[in-house]
Design an enzyme around this catalytic site. Structure first.
Site, PDB file in Angstrom:
ATOM      1  N   ASP A   1      81.090 -45.460 -49.723  1.00 54.46           N
ATOM      2  CA  ASP A   1      80.739 -45.891 -51.081  1.00 54.46           C
ATOM      3  C   ASP A   1      81.159 -47.351 -51.246  1.00 54.46           C
ATOM      4  OD1 ASP A   1      79.879 -45.902 -53.692  1.00 54.46           O
ATOM      5  OD2 ASP A   1      81.415 -44.556 -54.460  1.00 54.46           O
TER       6      ASP A   1
ATOM      7  N   GLU B   1      99.506 -45.301 -54.249  1.00 56.39           N
ATOM      8  CA  GLU B   1     100.171 -46.595 -54.177  1.00 56.39           C
ATOM      9  C   GLU B   1      99.414 -47.630 -55.015  1.00 56.39           C
ATOM     10  OE1 GLU B   1     101.032 -49.808 -50.548  1.00 56.39           O
ATOM     11  OE2 GLU B   1      99.928 -47.932 -50.201  1.00 56.39           O
TER      12      GLU B   1
END
Length: 288
Positions: free
Chosen positions: A197, A94
């Site tokens: 991360d 998306e």
């Protein structure tokens, strides 16, 4: 711009043609484009001809796990992943439109990251290994955070750096000294769901002022390692940290521990890029 084999594989998987494509930044690991499909969907497409194609399979799993936490953090939906006949891995997700941060954006983000970290597991780790950047990340489960941090985070990256002659045996000795002290340094907590991360390049605020996270390296770990990582490369405001602390306070002394947690991303960057990152690692472990 998009390799022909990637385009063909993508169009087959999504059952739609690519109407237009615009090159965008994919970070230091992948190439990327914003594409419009013939069914009018907007997608963010990234591909890599050098990394293990399984990297995108694991990324999809990580995004799905973050989405399942059901917080107000926006996690992009993955539309399809694939590997071309010539070995190029790709992922289409998306497309999220970046907006402008508002006066309360950071407070909302701090609150929602605290909510994410309140999703817990019985053990540190995950039921599968994945990647951080393009490097393998081992997630074998441990009952102890200290054990997980040493065996699954420090040792694999340290050995990789030594084998590549980016760190020497003196650094190894300092790491071994540090390991002995870790039980007295890390506060005990149950495992939290982590993005894994989280730095300034892996989030933004969308047009509805919602925090959006992407490019994860998901696992269940000590939430302090996530907060430490946010300090490493900047991009997070004091309002973000104040909000997080209000909703999920950290144990006293976090500022003294964060450099130790950040040995993990610094070792990863040492192995990916070398240079000053190795010197940062050495300056931290020389304390032990």
């Amino acid at each position: 711009m998009i390799p022909a084999t990637v385009r063909q594989s993508l169009e087959q998987a999504l059952e739609a043609d690519v109407s237009s494509a615009t090159s965008v930044s994919g970070g230091s690991i992948n190439k990327a484009a914003r594409i419009t499909l013939s069914d009018h969907r907007q997608c963010f497409l990234k591909w890599n001809s050098h990394a293990d194609p399984a990297m995108f399979v694991k990324e999809e799993k990580g995004l799905q796990l973050l989405r399942s936490a059901d917080t107000q953090v926006v996690i992009p939906e993955v539309y399809a992943i694939g590997t071309t006949e010539d070995g190029i891995g790709w992922l289409a997700q998306e497309y999220l439109q970046e907006g402008n941060a508002q006066s309360n954006s950071a407070e909302i983000f701090g609150k929602e990251l605290a909510a994410l970290h309140q999703h817990k597991a019985q053990q540190f780790g995950l039921d599968h290994d994945n990647y951080i950047g393009r490097l393998p990340q081992s997630n074998s489960c441990h009952d102890s955070w200290v054990s997980f941090f040493i065996r699954e985070r420090m040792e694999p990256q340290l050995q990789m750096a030594v084998d590549a002659h980016k760190l020497d045996s003196h650094a190894v000795a300092h790491f071994e000294n540090m390991y002995e002290e870790l039980p007295d340094i890390f506060p005990e907590e149950s495992p939290s769901l982590l993005h894994g991360d989280l730095w300034g390049g892996n989030y933004f605020y969308d047009e509805k002022d919602r925090p959006c996270l992407y490019d994860p390296a998901v696992y269940y770990g000590h939430r302090e390692i996530e907060l430490a990582f946010t300090h490493l490369f900047g991009g997070f405001s004091s309002a973000f940290y104040q909000s997080y602390e209000q909703h999920f306070p950290l144990e006293p002394g976090f500022a003294d521990r964060k450099d130790i947690y950040n040995l993990y991303p610094l070792l990863v960057h040492t192995n990916l890029f070398g240079g000053s990152y190795a010197r940062q690692v050495q300056s931290i472990v020389q304390r032990f």
